[in-house]
Design a protein around this motif. Structure first.
Motif, mmCIF file in Angstrom:
data_model
loop_
_atom_site.group_PDB
_atom_site.id
_atom_site.type_symbol
_atom_site.label_atom_id
_atom_site.label_comp_id
_atom_site.label_asym_id
_atom_site.label_seq_id
_atom_site.Cartn_x
_atom_site.Cartn_y
_atom_site.Cartn_z
ATOM 1 N N PHE A 248 -1.729 -3.606 8.125
ATOM 2 C CA PHE A 248 -1.473 -2.169 8.095
ATOM 3 C C PHE A 248 -0.881 -1.729 9.433
ATOM 4 C CE2 PHE A 248 -3.274 1.946 9.489
ATOM 5 C CZ PHE A 248 -2.579 2.784 8.643
ATOM 6 N N PHE A 249 -1.497 -2.199 10.511
ATOM 7 C CA PHE A 249 -1.004 -1.871 11.851
ATOM 8 C C PHE A 249 0.382 -2.461 12.093
ATOM 9 C CE2 PHE A 249 -0.677 -3.446 16.284
ATOM 10 C CZ PHE A 249 -0.525 -2.224 16.922
ATOM 11 N N LEU A 250 0.534 -3.730 11.748
ATOM 12 C CA LEU A 250 1.781 -4.437 12.007
ATOM 13 C C LEU A 250 2.949 -3.828 11.224
ATOM 14 C CD1 LEU A 250 2.049 -8.302 12.145
ATOM 15 C CD2 LEU A 250 3.710 -6.994 10.846
ATOM 16 N N SER A 376 -4.219 -9.516 1.365
ATOM 17 C CA SER A 376 -4.247 -8.146 1.882
ATOM 18 C C SER A 376 -2.864 -7.707 2.331
ATOM 19 C CB SER A 376 -5.236 -8.037 3.052
ATOM 20 O OG SER A 376 -4.802 -8.830 4.144
ATOM 21 N N GLY A 377 -2.042 -8.669 2.732
ATOM 22 C CA GLY A 377 -0.680 -8.338 3.123
ATOM 23 C C GLY A 377 0.187 -7.965 1.933
ATOM 24 N N ILE A 378 -0.158 -8.478 0.755
ATOM 25 C CA ILE A 378 0.547 -8.083 -0.464
ATOM 26 C C ILE A 378 0.114 -6.689 -0.889
ATOM 27 C CG2 ILE A 378 0.914 -8.626 -2.906
ATOM 28 C CD1 ILE A 378 0.399 -11.574 -2.184
ATOM 29 N N TYR A 382 2.019 -2.277 0.580
ATOM 30 C CA TYR A 382 2.558 -1.551 -0.569
ATOM 31 C C TYR A 382 1.732 -0.300 -0.875
ATOM 32 C CZ TYR A 382 4.039 -0.320 -5.254
ATOM 33 O OH TYR A 382 4.489 0.383 -6.352
ATOM 34 N N VAL A 383 0.410 -0.437 -0.859
ATOM 35 C CA VAL A 383 -0.460 0.720 -1.100
ATOM 36 C C VAL A 383 -0.184 1.804 -0.065
ATOM 37 C CG1 VAL A 383 -2.860 1.531 -1.080
ATOM 38 C CG2 VAL A 383 -2.262 -0.574 -2.292
ATOM 39 N N THR A 384 -0.042 1.406 1.194
ATOM 40 C CA THR A 384 0.274 2.378 2.241
ATOM 41 C C THR A 384 1.610 3.061 1.976
ATOM 42 O OG1 THR A 384 -0.956 1.071 3.873
ATOM 43 C CG2 THR A 384 0.611 2.689 4.730
ATOM 44 N N SER A 396 -5.010 9.146 4.633
ATOM 45 C CA SER A 396 -5.792 8.392 3.654
ATOM 46 C C SER A 396 -5.634 6.886 3.845
ATOM 47 C CB SER A 396 -5.373 8.779 2.239
ATOM 48 O OG SER A 396 -5.588 10.150 2.007
ATOM 49 N N ALA A 397 -4.448 6.464 4.267
ATOM 50 C CA ALA A 397 -4.203 5.038 4.476
ATOM 51 C C ALA A 397 -5.059 4.492 5.614
ATOM 52 C CB ALA A 397 -2.720 4.802 4.768
#
Length: 429
Positions: A248-250, A376-378, A382-384, A396-397
């Motif tokens: 998420f950070f990256l 989690s990278g998949i 995408y969710v974010t 929310s992310a």
């Protein structure tokens, strides 16, 4: 002849972890330029970020199995050469689909890195030093992320984003040459190891073999045995949670700074250095802290568990708060603290594998844990992207990333117990 070749190997692995993150972060740092050039939106970029992990996750496991069969020297050397080329080919992207395909291929090539590094350390170091060695080499990741900001920012602004990818491609190819020249799967057979270090390594191997009970029985265990152990399954899920925050950070934090706090590319590139630098300190310390706790308690798995629970929970709280604060400085400070605690756990997942898995299965189990973590990278990027596209905000992310990590900390606290079988005595909680 090299007096301390095993530490030179660690230094090379430290450098390749730097290169790994320099290459990987390049896309998120150049996102504003690519977004305008290729006319892509947030949801499409979310898919592109996630596509990297489709190939990456599969080849975490495939690469781990290949490392057990062919050795870390060959597998890692080939992987670095291929991912460097695919990183360079990113400069040829013309739109969404070409970028998507290149990221999948790039991810496939990067897949074997952690399993190969873990296997290499297993061959060169005794268990009591494994976490320290893994912590040091893994610290190359956040340092690579830190230097990526000014390097990629300068190259992209001075020459354009396409030449920037071509230039960083060459760094990995140079590293590959040094790796094939210096590395060896079996240090006792390497002609570049000094006699003094050869004697030291031989002594460590003998002591390690003497301390391992029922070695023949352990070596007969297949992957299925280890994949049924709660300690392996929960460690894999905890690594998923760790990676959720990290990816998420990256993937999105640079874009968050530009969109939510109106930073330009130059300011954003330098600002993103801060979390990576403190993460470098955390990752370098994590393995050392765990080894020190082990020296005090005499209980390997307990020392790993303490570091995981405390640090992962602290990282979860900080990232959840980072998206709701006003102003760029509080956001960067909270994200930096989160990355610091997150990276303290970075070497622990692999140290647990060293602790409970026979050396003949280290590559495969490392690959499995990395595969689960990479899922989690998949999901995360995408969710974010969907959240940002639908709401226009990141709040929310950030909360979701913190919640995922908190769940991982709780599972480690309440579920991880000693593995069944001969290894249980050495790693009891």
């Amino acid at each position: 002849m090299f007096k301390n070749l095993r530490w030179i190997i660690v230094l090379l692995l430290f450098m390749v972890y730097m290169i790994n993150y320099l290459d990987r972060v390049a896309l998120s740092l150049t996102l504003p330029l690519i977004e305008k050039d290729l006319m892509l939106n947030a949801e499409e970029f979310g898919l592109i970020f996630s596509s990297f992990f489709f190939g990456y996750a599969i080849f975490n496991f495939v690469g781990g199995l290949a490392t057990d069969k062919y050795g870390p020297t060959l597998v890692l050397g080939v992987a670095v050469g291929l991912w460097s080329l695919f990183c360079g080919f990113t400069a040829l992207a013309t739109g969404f689909w070409s970028m998507l395909i290149l990221r999948v291929l790039f991810g496939m090539a990067e897949g074997p890195i952690c399993a190969s590094a873990n296997k290499a350390i297993n061959g060169w170091f005794p268990k009591k030093q494994a976490a320290t060695a893994m912590g040091f080499l893994s610290a190359g990741s956040p340092l690579g992320g830190a230097v990526a900001g000014p390097i990629i920012g300068y190259l992209a602004l001075a020459f354009g984003w396409r030449p920037a990818f071509m230039i960083i491609c060459s760094i990995g190819l140079v590293w590959m040459v040094f790796w094939f020249f210096l590395s060896a799967d079996n240090p006792l057979k390497s002609r570049r190891v000094s006699e003094a270090e050869r004697a030291l390594i031989l002594q460590m191997k003998e002591e390690q073999a003497a301390s391992e009970e029922s070695e023949a029985t352990q070596s007969s265990y297949g992957l299925g045995h280890y994949l049924r152990q709660p300690v392996i399954l929960v460690t894999a899920f905890a690594f998923f949670c760790y990676n959720y925050i990290l990816f998420f950070f990256l993937s999105w934090f640079p874009a968050y700074l530009v969109q939510a706090h109106n930073l330009d590319i130059k300011s954003m590139s330098y600002t993103t250095m801060i979390p990576w630098i403190v993460g470098f300190v955390g990752l370098a310390l994590g393995g050392w802290i765990s080894d020190k706790i082990f020296n005090i308690t005499g209980r390997l798995l307990l020392s790993r568990k303490i570091v995981l629970v405390v640090s992962l929970l602290a990282a979860a709280i900080c990232v959840a708060l980072a998206g709701s604060v006003k102003g760029v400085y509080p956001a960067v400070i909270l994200m930096s603290v989160s990355i610091f605690f997150l990276y303290i756990t970075g070497a622990i997942y692999w140290a647990i594998v060293q602790d409970v898995v026979h050396k003949s299965r280290v590559g495969g189990i490392s690959g499995f844990i990395h595969l689960v973590g990479s899922l989690s990278g998949i999901i995360g990027p995408y969710v974010t992207g969907v959240i940002v596209q639908q709401t226009g905000k990141f709040d929310s992310a950030f909360v979701l990333a913190g919640g995922v990590a908190a769940l991982g900390a709780m599972l480690v606290l309440f579920v991880i117990r000693s593995p069944k079988g001969p290894a249980a005595k050495a790693v009891s909680v």
